[in-house]
Design a protein around this motif. Structure first.
Motif, mmCIF file in Angstrom:
data_model
loop_
_atom_site.group_PDB
_atom_site.id
_atom_site.type_symbol
_atom_site.label_atom_id
_atom_site.label_comp_id
_atom_site.label_asym_id
_atom_site.label_seq_id
_atom_site.Cartn_x
_atom_site.Cartn_y
_atom_site.Cartn_z
ATOM 1 N N ALA A 1 -43.206 8.206 38.597
ATOM 2 C CA ALA A 1 -43.258 7.978 39.947
ATOM 3 C C ALA A 1 -41.397 6.792 39.898
ATOM 4 N N THR A 2 -40.962 6.188 39.320
ATOM 5 C CA THR A 2 -39.983 5.327 39.172
ATOM 6 C C THR A 2 -38.981 6.188 39.752
ATOM 7 N N ASP B 1 -44.901 9.946 31.951
ATOM 8 C CA ASP B 1 -46.303 9.109 31.940
ATOM 9 C C ASP B 1 -45.706 9.007 33.740
ATOM 10 N N ASP B 2 -47.072 8.983 34.205
ATOM 11 C CA ASP B 2 -47.293 8.839 35.517
ATOM 12 C C ASP B 2 -46.107 7.958 36.527
ATOM 13 N N GLU B 3 -46.674 6.883 35.553
ATOM 14 C CA GLU B 3 -45.654 5.423 35.988
ATOM 15 C C GLU B 3 -44.606 5.473 36.020
ATOM 16 N N THR B 4 -44.021 6.417 35.428
ATOM 17 C CA THR B 4 -42.787 6.342 34.818
ATOM 18 C C THR B 4 -42.201 7.643 35.913
#
Ligand SMILES: Nc1ncnc2c1ncn2[C@@H]1O[C@H](COP(=O)(O)OP(=O)(O)OP(=O)(O)O)[C@@H](O)[C@H]1O
Ligand SMILES: [Mg+2]
Lengths: 840, 243
Positions: free
Chosen positions: B188-189, B183-186
């Motif tokens: 990004a990490t 997903d986007d958030e992961t």
């Protein structure tokens, strides 16, 4: 060997699959256990026979002849030296005055000394020695029981009365069963009524030797035996006794060898199918390892190490289990053997079992492992990537090695190299046939795809040929497994039938002799009245040979180049009938059942050994008989093999119906009473109406046979069961591992909304097709193989049991479906994602 | 050992010349890469972008020596991969290359820590667990070292994969849609970690991505279409949203 990393990875990578690996390995464990137990058993038996062969003969050497040894033979006997003991044996009536009973007995007149090895066992024990001092006799226990004779009674042989000094329990050379047919009576040679051994009786003269100088008797006899044979003197050595004994239990050996071979094959099959699937699951891992820089060799080593460890573990557990079985066996089979067998764990057998176990595991797992070397690292970035199948020389090298190894093993386990090659060839053919059927099945399923059928059927059928299908693997595993199991079962049944001397329920236990033609009716009526079956009735006409090879016996006796032996001199008890019995097999010529009474030259059938070894006659030769004063010219029209062990009246010569009906004759009847009361009732009725008819009870003989049979059959059943268990584990294992092929798909179908029932049905249909085809192929091939085995290896008729066919079909197919379903139960209990994640 | 030939004058870590890949399927041949030429110098970060099926993964596989080209050549740190055997290329990969995959590709039977150690242990190195642990700490998995991949989430698995990619201090790191499955958030990490690790180690980074924002964070974008490089541009440093 190998590098550290491969070892570490091998250990780590096996995590999570170790238990599963061990389960797959259980087939190899059982296979090795069976092999170790079988070979150990065989070795113990052989060692015992070798050790105690002297006891079997009772001496180092023996000579025997149907005539008193001539002067030149006596010179030889003299020159041999050592300790010597003579014996004269003949058949004679034994008469027990106290009870008034008479019975034909095998009389053995002995000199002190013999047996030099082993002992004559008697009751009371000291009688074995004391009977030789004076007019004493030892009488067969069975005979004493039958007639109610006790120690101290007298028995008359010829014109001399002997005091019964003891009961004869066990003697060298004669197993109880063999001699119960004609009970033995031992008397001292010094007290023999010599009129009994006169002209015309079948007398055997023997001399037994014991040498204290360790001379090589076998080598000596190689020179001497031909000279002796020329004088009609036979000889017997410890070595020959060993060989003879080996032949007697030959089929047991052969069967055990076959079972060992099959057990190991099954083990290998289990390993191969397990490793095949195991490797498939590891392809991804291998690709990643290749990506991060592992060479193909080092990744291959990881799995090679794993299968090596698997092989060592399996072989170790298997060997220990085999030793355990080996320690149990003696309790079971110990005393049916005529020799004392000292069952020790055979370390050679353990070593062989271990080595073969490790070797077979390695070879069988190498085959699927080879593909590890060919995994492209590209697989890591493109999961569907299928490496183009370039030819791998190593695959062929491995096939070759596997073939050679199995061939060597087969030859080792088989009674002779040709048969070993036959075993191997058979397995190869079966393998090929199964692969062919698998191919045919996939092609047919695609070609004749029933597009009109309901969805689950189409899906199930399509599973047979879609990429990544398990058709070939399961066909091979299920088919070969079924084949081996059914073959084993059929051979086992056939052998049991053979060992079971009279298994047809109609086992005669009473023989009635001396029934005159005019009494036949009466005796038949007695049997009918007592509701007893007439199992066998044979007329017996006594006769002597008058002319053979165109010369009369008198002329032949004059001829110094011609050897007249007992077969020429004896009084023949021939029979006539129009058929061959189950105990007889026609070897040569044509059996003539009936002729016209006016026939001039009567066609007769002769027993093989008598024809070839004693009378030296063949088809077309003429014999003139003296049938109680009447000459009868006959021509040998057929040669028969006779199974003398059958409990049946057997004859050297069989005449056709039509010519002997009017000759003086008597009849022999056989019936089955089943119990002592009926037996007594029959004997009483016979004694009252036909006192001249004598009956002999075979129930004791039968009891001994039953005992032997049940023990031999136990060994056979046990070993077969062991291997069949292995086979079932292989079958279960093959289905068990196959689930990994279908699991992702089932989950996907479920995710797409297929109902539980639909998914299961699809699976059932696939397994049903695979199971049915594999079983049918396996069973059909098994029938062919068992027939060949029965015909060429065991020389026994094949017992075709259609029920086995049906059972195999139902059980194997059922097992396939049930295990398949049990396997997939888990798929439905959990959410799809978890299932997919858990299937490592 | 491969014939290691290192041209000292060369500053290009990756040199691709006229690279062509054709697949033969039946009688038809499909050209997936068509005479592609470019080079990447040491320390660069490059994004390969393009529509699906344009040959990105194929190109990556060829550059990393996972596959052999139909035509043309690849030089990795001065080593011509062409004449090497698969096993020799494997050694080169182990020495020079790190990988991050879209589907993580951890070895399911190994723990996180063991997965990270594999490339180093392959070289016969001992006592690598300290380094591996430090890397796992760096990606924030210090407390999950002894967990198996299936006990980790996708993002956590990809972090383990990142740690594994850096254990051998590779000169060049190839990543094929490293955030594609997240997903986007992961995602990004992971991006953040990737660039962080990359910067500290001074590794050259080649990343295949559909994610334009990821591409913009690199120094250079190669655009593929129909098997050809249709664009090769430097990203202006101002546009690089670092951090
Ligand atoms: N083994 C193969 N045989 C035939 N064609 C192949 C093979 N491998 C890849 N292709 C084809 O090569 C082309 C490029 O594939 P590639 O995976 O490199 O594309 P991609 O740019 O990575 O696409 P995506 O963005 O979807 O991952 C595709 O059309 C694919 O079908
Ligand atoms: Mg791609």
């Amino acid at each position: 060997m190998f590098d550290r990393w491969s070892w570490i990875m091998a250990w780590r990578d096996s995590r999570g699959s170790r238990r599963r690996l061990l389960l797959f390995l259980s087939s190899m464990v059982l296979g090795v256990a069976a092999l170790v137990a079988i070979n150990s058993f065989g070795e113990s038996l052989e060692a015992a026979v070798n050790e105690q062969a002297k006891t079997l003969l009772g001496a180092d050497l023996s000579f025997e002849s149907d005539f008193p040894f001539d002067d030149s033979t006596e010179v030889v006997i003299d020159s041999l030296g050592g300790l010597q003991s003579r014996r004269i044996s003949f058949g004679s009536m034994a008469y027990f005055p106290r009870t008034g009973s008479t019975r034909l007995a095998s009389v053995r007149a002995n000199e002190p000394g013999y047996p030099y090895y082993g002992a004559v066992e008697t009751n009371p024990p000291e009688a074995a020695d004391t009977y030789l001092q004076g007019r004493n006799a030892l009488v067969d226990g069975a005979l004493m029981n039958e007639f109610g004779v006790v120690v101290g009674d007298s028995v008359q042989i010829g014109s001399i009365n002997y005091r019964v000094a003891g009961e004869l329990l066990k003697t060298p050379r004669e197993s109880a069963a063999m001699m119960l047919f004609s009970p033995r009576v031992y008397i001292p040679l010094a007290e023999l009524d010599t009129s009994l051994t006169g002209f015309g009786s079948r007398v055997e003269y023997e001399v037994y030797f014991k040498f204290d100088d360790n001379r090589d008797v076998e080598a000596m006899m190689e020179v001497l035996a031909p000279q002796l044979r020329a004088r009609d003197v036979g000889s017997d050595t410890v070595g020959e006794e060993q060989r003879r004994w080996g032949e007697r239990v030959g089929n047991l050996y052969r069967f055990l060898g076959l079972v060992g071979f099959i057990a190991l094959l099954l083990g290998g099959l289990g390993v191969a199918s397990a490793v095949h699937v195991y490797v498939k699951q590891r392809l991804e891992t291998v690709a990643v390892l290749r990506c991060v820089g592992a060479t193909s060799r080092r990744t291959f080593w990881i799995y090679l190490i794993q299968s090596m460890l698997m092989g060592v573990t399996g072989a170790t557990i298997g060997s220990m289990l085999g030793m355990g079985v080996q320690l149990l066996l003696p309790r079971v089979v110990g005393d049916f053997l005529p020799v004392e067998v000292d069952f020790a764990v055979s370390w050679t057998a353990v070593a062989i079992g271990f080595g073969v176990g490790v070797g077979v595991t390695l070879l069988f797992s190498l085959l699927p492992l080879l593909s590890v070397r060919r995994v492209s690292p590209l697989r890591a970035i493109r999961s569907a990537y299928e490496a183009e199948q370039s030819r791998d020389v190593w695959r062929w090298v491995l096939y070759g090695a596997l073939g050679v190894a199995l061939m060597v093993f087969a030859v080792f386990q088989a009674p002779d190299p040709t048969i070993g090659i036959g075993y191997m060839g058979g397995v190869a053919v079966v393998f090929g046939m199964l692969a062919l059927v698998a191919k045919g099945l996939t092609v047919a399923a695609r070609r004749f795809f029933p597009s009109g059928w309901p969805y689950v059927w189409r899906q199930g059928l399509a599973n047979l040929y879609r990429p990544n299908n398990q058709t070939l693997l399961l066909m091979l595993a299920l088919g070969l497994g079924t084949f081996l199991i059914v073959t084993l079962l059929l051979v086992e049944r056939s052998l049991l039938e053979q060992f079971d001397v009279a298994s047809d329920g109609q086992r005669p236990d009473q023989i009635m002799f001396d029934i005159q033609p005019n009494q036949v009716e009466g005796v038949t009526q007695i049997l009918e009245a007592q509701d007893l079956p007439l199992i066998d009735q044979s007329p017996i006409v006594t006769m002597r040979i008058k002319e053979i090879h165109g010369q009369t016996l008198a002329e032949l006796r004059e001829d110094s180049t011609y050897h007249v032996n007992w077969a020429h001199n004896r009084e023949y008890r021939s029979s006539y009938r129009s058929y061959l019995t189950e105990a007889e097999t026609l070897l040569d010529g044509g059996f003539v059942g009936t002729v016209d009474p006016s026939t001039e030259v009567v066609p007769v059938s002769i027993e093989r050994d008598l024809a070839y070894n004693e009378l030296h006659v063949d088809i077309g030769d003429t014999l003139v008989w003296d049938v109680q004063g009447v000459d009868m010219t006959t021509v040998i029209s057929s040669i028969r093999e006779v199974d003398w062990q059958r409990m049946q009246t057997n004859f050297f010569f069989i005449f056709p119906n039509g010519v002997l009906e009017q000759a003086p004759q008597m009849h022999v009847f056989m019936t089955q009473t089943g119990n002592d009361e009926k037996m007594a009732a029959l004997q009483e009725a016979l004694v009252q109406q036909f006192p001249n008819v004598s009956t002999v009870s075979l129930s004791l003989v039968l009891a001994v046979f039953d005992e032997i049979f049940s023990r031999v059959s136990f060994v056979i059943r046990f070993m077969a069961l062991f291997s069949i268990l292995t086979g079932l584990i292989v079958l279960a294992g093959a289905v068990l591992v196959s689930r990994f092929q279908r699991i992702e798909e089932s989950v996907l179908l479920k995710t797409l909304g297929a109902s539980r029932k639909q998914v299961l049905r699809i699976m059932i249909i696939e397994y049903l097709f695979l199971g049915v085809f594999a079983t049918i192929t396996g069973v059909v091939l098994a029938y062919a193989a068992s027939w060949s085995l029965a015909e060429f290896v065991f020389q026994t008729p094949l017992v075709t049991a259609p029920i086995i066919f049906l059972l195999a079909l139902v059980i194997v197919t059922g097992l396939t479906i049930i295990i398949g379903l049990l396997n997939s139960r888990g798929i439905y209990a959990r959410p799809p994602l978890e299932v997919l994640r858990a299937e490592v | 050992m491969p014939p290691v030939y290192i041209d000292m004058a060369e500053t290009n870590i990756l040199d691709v010349q006229q690279l062509t890949k054709t697949y033969q399927s039946g009688s038809r041949s499909l050209t997936v890469l068509d005479h592609v030429t470019f080079s990447i110098s040491e320390g660069e970060t490059v994004a390969i972008v393009g529509p699906s099926g344009s040959g990105k993964t194929t190109l990556l596989g060829l550059c990393a020596g996972l596959d052999t080209p139909s035509e043309g050549s690849v030089r990795l740190h001065g080593i011509d991969l062409g004449p090497l055997t698969e096993d020799e290329r494997a050694v080169v990969r182990n020495e020079e290359v790190g990988f991050v995959f879209q589907t993580f590709q951890l070895i399911p039977t190994l723990t996180a820590l063991e997965n990270v150690m594999v490339p180093a242990e392959l070289r016969g190195e001992r006592g690598v667990s300290g380094r591996a642990k430090a890397l796992l700490e760096q990606v924030g998995l210090g407390d999950r070292m002894h967990h198996y991949p299936k006990q980790l989430s996708g993002g956590e698995q990809q972090r383990v994969a990142l740690a594994r990619a850096f254990i051998n201090q590779p000169r060049i790191l190839f990543a094929d849609e490293p955030t594609g499955n997240l997903d986007d958030e992961t995602g990004a990490t992971i991006e953040g970690l990737l660039f962080d690790l990359n910067r500290t180690a001074g590794t050259t980074l080649v990343v295949v991505t559909h994610d334009l924002s990821l591409a913009e964070k690199t120094g250079r974008i190669l655009r593929l279409r129909g098997g050809r490089v249709v664009e090769d541009r430097q990203v202006e440093p101002t546009l690089r949203a670092v951090g």
